[in-house]
Design an enzyme around this catalytic site. Structure first.
Site, PDB file in Angstrom:
ATOM      1  N   GLU A  31      32.880   3.208  50.309  1.00  0.00           N
ATOM      2  CA  GLU A  31      34.190   3.606  50.846  1.00  0.00           C
ATOM      3  C   GLU A  31      34.599   2.694  52.001  1.00  0.00           C
ATOM      4  O   GLU A  31      33.769   2.309  52.815  1.00  0.00           O
ATOM      5  CB  GLU A  31      34.104   5.050  51.348  1.00  0.00           C
ATOM      6  CG  GLU A  31      35.416   5.559  51.943  1.00  0.00           C
ATOM      7  CD  GLU A  31      35.389   7.036  52.209  1.00  0.00           C
ATOM      8  OE1 GLU A  31      35.276   7.811  51.244  1.00  0.00           O
ATOM      9  OE2 GLU A  31      35.460   7.415  53.390  1.00  0.00           O
ATOM     10  N   TYR A  63      42.862   7.568  53.352  1.00  0.00           N
ATOM     11  CA  TYR A  63      44.308   7.697  53.568  1.00  0.00           C
ATOM     12  C   TYR A  63      44.531   8.463  54.858  1.00  0.00           C
ATOM     13  O   TYR A  63      43.867   9.484  55.093  1.00  0.00           O
ATOM     14  CB  TYR A  63      44.884   8.485  52.384  1.00  0.00           C
ATOM     15  CG  TYR A  63      46.378   8.564  52.327  1.00  0.00           C
ATOM     16  CD1 TYR A  63      47.108   7.631  51.604  1.00  0.00           C
ATOM     17  CD2 TYR A  63      47.068   9.588  52.980  1.00  0.00           C
ATOM     18  CE1 TYR A  63      48.490   7.716  51.536  1.00  0.00           C
ATOM     19  CE2 TYR A  63      48.446   9.672  52.911  1.00  0.00           C
ATOM     20  CZ  TYR A  63      49.147   8.734  52.185  1.00  0.00           C
ATOM     21  OH  TYR A  63      50.509   8.816  52.114  1.00  0.00           O
ATOM     22  N   ALA A  65      46.092  11.109  56.921  1.00  0.00           N
ATOM     23  CA  ALA A  65      46.894  12.309  56.642  1.00  0.00           C
ATOM     24  C   ALA A  65      48.229  12.235  57.374  1.00  0.00           C
ATOM     25  O   ALA A  65      48.298  11.809  58.525  1.00  0.00           O
ATOM     26  CB  ALA A  65      46.128  13.557  57.059  1.00  0.00           C
ATOM     27  N   HIS A  90      42.583   7.292  48.028  1.00  0.00           N
ATOM     28  CA  HIS A  90      42.712   8.659  48.536  1.00  0.00           C
ATOM     29  C   HIS A  90      44.200   8.945  48.772  1.00  0.00           C
ATOM     30  O   HIS A  90      44.978   8.035  49.076  1.00  0.00           O
ATOM     31  CB  HIS A  90      41.973   8.824  49.864  1.00  0.00           C
ATOM     32  CG  HIS A  90      40.485   8.719  49.760  1.00  0.00           C
ATOM     33  ND1 HIS A  90      39.633   9.276  50.672  1.00  0.00           N
ATOM     34  CD2 HIS A  90      39.683   8.116  48.848  1.00  0.00           C
ATOM     35  CE1 HIS A  90      38.372   9.029  50.333  1.00  0.00           C
ATOM     36  NE2 HIS A  90      38.385   8.313  49.230  1.00  0.00           N
ATOM     37  N   ASP A 122      44.107  16.851  57.103  1.00  0.00           N
ATOM     38  CA  ASP A 122      44.353  17.644  58.316  1.00  0.00           C
ATOM     39  C   ASP A 122      45.458  16.945  59.079  1.00  0.00           C
ATOM     40  O   ASP A 122      45.346  15.744  59.353  1.00  0.00           O
ATOM     41  CB  ASP A 122      43.092  17.709  59.186  1.00  0.00           C
ATOM     42  CG  ASP A 122      41.940  18.361  58.447  1.00  0.00           C
ATOM     43  OD1 ASP A 122      42.137  19.473  57.923  1.00  0.00           O
ATOM     44  OD2 ASP A 122      40.860  17.750  58.381  1.00  0.00           O
ATOM     45  N   TYR A 157      32.246  20.472  49.787  1.00  0.00           N
ATOM     46  CA  TYR A 157      31.551  20.614  51.073  1.00  0.00           C
ATOM     47  C   TYR A 157      30.230  21.371  50.898  1.00  0.00           C
ATOM     48  O   TYR A 157      30.232  22.616  50.844  1.00  0.00           O
ATOM     49  CB  TYR A 157      32.471  21.345  52.070  1.00  0.00           C
ATOM     50  CG  TYR A 157      33.780  20.596  52.245  1.00  0.00           C
ATOM     51  CD1 TYR A 157      33.921  19.648  53.245  1.00  0.00           C
ATOM     52  CD2 TYR A 157      34.845  20.788  51.349  1.00  0.00           C
ATOM     53  CE1 TYR A 157      35.103  18.924  53.370  1.00  0.00           C
ATOM     54  CE2 TYR A 157      36.022  20.066  51.459  1.00  0.00           C
ATOM     55  CZ  TYR A 157      36.139  19.133  52.475  1.00  0.00           C
ATOM     56  OH  TYR A 157      37.295  18.403  52.582  1.00  0.00           O
ATOM     57  N   LYS A 177      40.441  24.652  42.355  1.00  0.00           N
ATOM     58  CA  LYS A 177      40.874  23.244  42.443  1.00  0.00           C
ATOM     59  C   LYS A 177      40.407  22.468  41.215  1.00  0.00           C
ATOM     60  O   LYS A 177      41.191  21.742  40.604  1.00  0.00           O
ATOM     61  CB  LYS A 177      40.308  22.652  43.739  1.00  0.00           C
ATOM     62  CG  LYS A 177      40.666  21.217  44.020  1.00  0.00           C
ATOM     63  CD  LYS A 177      40.496  20.843  45.505  1.00  0.00           C
ATOM     64  CE  LYS A 177      39.088  20.682  45.964  1.00  0.00           C
ATOM     65  NZ  LYS A 177      38.968  20.184  47.343  1.00  0.00           N
TER      66      LYS A 177
HETATM   67  P1  FAD Z   1      41.330  21.960  50.206  1.00  0.00           P
HETATM   68  O1  FAD Z   1      40.575  21.776  48.955  1.00  0.00           O
HETATM   69  O2  FAD Z   1      42.758  22.357  50.103  1.00  0.00           O
HETATM   70  O3  FAD Z   1      40.539  23.038  51.095  1.00  0.00           O
HETATM   71  C1  FAD Z   1      40.867  23.225  52.461  1.00  0.00           C
HETATM   72  C2  FAD Z   1      40.475  24.641  52.871  1.00  0.00           C
HETATM   73  O4  FAD Z   1      41.361  25.586  52.268  1.00  0.00           O
HETATM   74  C3  FAD Z   1      39.071  25.066  52.429  1.00  0.00           C
HETATM   75  O5  FAD Z   1      38.524  25.874  53.424  1.00  0.00           O
HETATM   76  C4  FAD Z   1      39.323  25.859  51.159  1.00  0.00           C
HETATM   77  O6  FAD Z   1      38.298  26.795  50.868  1.00  0.00           O
HETATM   78  C5  FAD Z   1      40.636  26.544  51.508  1.00  0.00           C
HETATM   79  N1  FAD Z   1      41.468  26.887  50.345  1.00  0.00           N
HETATM   80  C6  FAD Z   1      41.719  26.141  49.263  1.00  0.00           C
HETATM   81  N2  FAD Z   1      42.565  26.768  48.427  1.00  0.00           N
HETATM   82  C7  FAD Z   1      42.866  27.962  49.004  1.00  0.00           C
HETATM   83  C8  FAD Z   1      43.700  29.074  48.654  1.00  0.00           C
HETATM   84  N3  FAD Z   1      44.380  29.077  47.499  1.00  0.00           N
HETATM   85  N4  FAD Z   1      43.771  30.127  49.505  1.00  0.00           N
HETATM   86  C9  FAD Z   1      43.074  30.128  50.686  1.00  0.00           C
HETATM   87  N5  FAD Z   1      42.265  29.108  51.063  1.00  0.00           N
HETATM   88  C10 FAD Z   1      42.177  28.039  50.243  1.00  0.00           C
HETATM   89  N6  FAD Z   1      40.950  13.310  55.113  1.00  0.00           N
HETATM   90  C11 FAD Z   1      41.947  12.413  55.256  1.00  0.00           C
HETATM   91  O7  FAD Z   1      42.872  12.633  56.043  1.00  0.00           O
HETATM   92  N7  FAD Z   1      41.965  11.242  54.544  1.00  0.00           N
HETATM   93  C12 FAD Z   1      40.990  10.928  53.647  1.00  0.00           C
HETATM   94  O8  FAD Z   1      41.037   9.872  53.023  1.00  0.00           O
HETATM   95  C13 FAD Z   1      39.912  11.863  53.470  1.00  0.00           C
HETATM   96  N8  FAD Z   1      38.923  11.621  52.578  1.00  0.00           N
HETATM   97  C14 FAD Z   1      37.944  12.558  52.382  1.00  0.00           C
HETATM   98  C15 FAD Z   1      36.966  12.327  51.405  1.00  0.00           C
HETATM   99  C16 FAD Z   1      35.945  13.255  51.192  1.00  0.00           C
HETATM  100  C17 FAD Z   1      34.908  12.987  50.130  1.00  0.00           C
HETATM  101  C18 FAD Z   1      35.902  14.448  51.976  1.00  0.00           C
HETATM  102  C19 FAD Z   1      34.791  15.435  51.770  1.00  0.00           C
HETATM  103  C20 FAD Z   1      36.881  14.695  52.929  1.00  0.00           C
HETATM  104  C21 FAD Z   1      37.915  13.774  53.146  1.00  0.00           C
HETATM  105  N9  FAD Z   1      38.926  13.990  54.077  1.00  0.00           N
HETATM  106  C22 FAD Z   1      39.936  13.068  54.235  1.00  0.00           C
HETATM  107  C23 FAD Z   1      38.923  15.194  54.914  1.00  0.00           C
HETATM  108  C24 FAD Z   1      39.748  16.357  54.300  1.00  0.00           C
HETATM  109  O9  FAD Z   1      41.105  16.001  54.237  1.00  0.00           O
HETATM  110  C25 FAD Z   1      39.567  17.594  55.174  1.00  0.00           C
HETATM  111  O10 FAD Z   1      38.240  18.048  55.084  1.00  0.00           O
HETATM  112  C26 FAD Z   1      40.549  18.729  54.962  1.00  0.00           C
HETATM  113  O11 FAD Z   1      40.332  19.691  56.001  1.00  0.00           O
HETATM  114  C27 FAD Z   1      40.386  19.496  53.637  1.00  0.00           C
HETATM  115  O12 FAD Z   1      40.807  18.767  52.589  1.00  0.00           O
HETATM  116  P2  FAD Z   1      40.502  19.275  51.082  1.00  0.00           P
HETATM  117  O13 FAD Z   1      41.167  18.343  50.189  1.00  0.00           O
HETATM  118  O14 FAD Z   1      39.055  19.521  50.918  1.00  0.00           O
HETATM  119  O15 FAD Z   1      41.290  20.666  51.140  1.00  0.00           O
END
Ligand code: FAD
Length: 299
Positions: A31, A63, A65, A90, A122, A157, A177
């Site tokens: 990455e 990427y 956010a 991303h 975030d 996670y 998801k």
């Molecule tokens: P989601 O899958 O939407 O989950 C976020 C939270 O919401 C979780 O607690 C989940 O349980 C909860 N949730 C999901 N759906 C629902 C629902 N329907 N109702 C209630 N709760 C729900 N960040 C960046 O800004 N740029 C990047 O490039 C980036 N790359 C990453 C790559 C990896 C491999 C990882 C692990 C993280 C990365 N992140 C990145 C960080 C990520 O954006 C954050 O961890 C963010 O807080 C959650 O993103 P997510 O896509 O996992 O969210």
């Protein structure tokens, strides 16, 4: 054979990550993160191309956010593909509207990029929501699938997402998801392999069957890792905490110890049947190179 499925379009390699994962016994990918401005673009591009020369199975580009790195993520991903390495771009959806996501996907398509990691992201401190079109990554997964013909990855996670009340609640949302059409998952970094093994057992039991890539962070900076772990909810096992305490203030020693620890983790993962390792190489070609060398007979 994967190579026969590689399609050369105007000199650009096109390949879906799910096909690579399904056709190789073990994959190793790296990455990089994009610059935030033109000033550092060339140095990031240079580091990226050096990592691409190691011929990883694919490379991902993060990427910012809120869209801060939109152009640069796409451009760096395009450079990776031009160098015959499949790129994973991303994309985050928090605060973005549907039109903006569509513009980003159209740009990626135009560059021949076939793989997107769909994330919620975030919102950066002080930023305001431009739109409430998306609340969760699952909605972005659906949007990308509706757009058409992208291989879509998503984040997971092993220790639970920091906002979730429990890991089981997080896994319920992870399943939702994946059911939207996720082709593979990449994990948050972890430093104790047992955390991943237990997580895999739990998600398989809940019917999540897509490939899971283990996200491995070779730690080169003691202070930085403590901050990142705090923010991401990643725990440092005692064995690794002792290493950070001892070598954290000595960059050369920390780099050597961090890479060695990461390689030991990777060897144990592969010995236990893990088929995909994604290294958070943080734009450091020398780190990627050392890991590749150390695993030359293993992967
Ligand atoms: P989601 O899958 O939407 O989950 C976020 C939270 O919401 C979780 O607690 C989940 O349980 C909860 N949730 C999901 N759906 C629902 C629902 N329907 N109702 C209630 N709760 C729900 N960040 C960046 O800004 N740029 C990047 O490039 C980036 N790359 C990453 C790559 C990896 C491999 C990882 C692990 C993280 C990365 N992140 C990145 C960080 C990520 O954006 C954050 O961890 C963010 O807080 C959650 O993103 P997510 O896509 O996992 O969210």
């Amino acid at each position: 054979m994967v190579t026969s499925r590689k399609i050369q379009m105007r000199g650009v390699t096109r390949l879906k990550i799910i096909d690579i994962l399904n056709s190789k016994p073990v994959t190793l990918s790296f990455e990089v993160f994009p610059p935030k401005s033109d000033i550092t673009y060339e140095s990031v591009k240079e580091a990226t191309l050096q990592i691409a020369k190691l011929s990883p199975d694919f490379m991902s580009v993060t990427y910012g956010a809120g869209g801060a790195t939109d152009k640069y993520t796409a451009d760096i991903a395009g450079e990776i593909q031009k160098n015959n390495v499949p790129a994973l771009a991303h994309l985050t959806c928090i605060g973005m509207n549907r039109e903006r996501i569509e513009v980003s996907l159209t740009k990626l398509k135009g560059l021949g990029i076939e793989n997107v990691l769909a994330l919620r992201g975030d919102l950066p401190e002080g930023a305001t929501m431009e739109s409430k079109d998306f609340s969760y990554a699952s909605q972005l997964v659906q949007e990308i699938k509706d757009f058409g013909d992208f291989c879509v990855g998503a984040a997971c996670y092993p220790e639970g997402h920091t906002e979730s009340e429990s890991q089981s609640e997080d896994i319920i949302h992870l399943k939702e998801k994946v059911d939207m059409g996720v082709d593979f998952l990449t994990t948050q970094m972890f430093f104790d392999n047992n955390t991943l093994y237990k997580f895999l057992y739990k998600i398989r039991e809940k019917g999540i069957t897509v490939p899971v890539l283990a996200g491995i962070m070779p730690v080169t900076n003691g202070k930085q890792i403590k901050r990142i772990c705090k923010l991401s909810g990643t725990s440092l096992p005692t064995k690794f905490r002792m290493i950070v305490e001892k070598f954290g203030d000595d960059p050369a020693a920390m780099t050597q110890a961090g890479i060695t620890y990461a390689c030991e983790q990777i060897i144990d993962l592969i010995a236990n049947g893990i088929r995909g390792v994604h290294v958070y190489s943080m734009n450091k070609p020398e780190v990627a190179q050392t890991i590749k060398n150390n695993l030359s007979e293993i992967i």
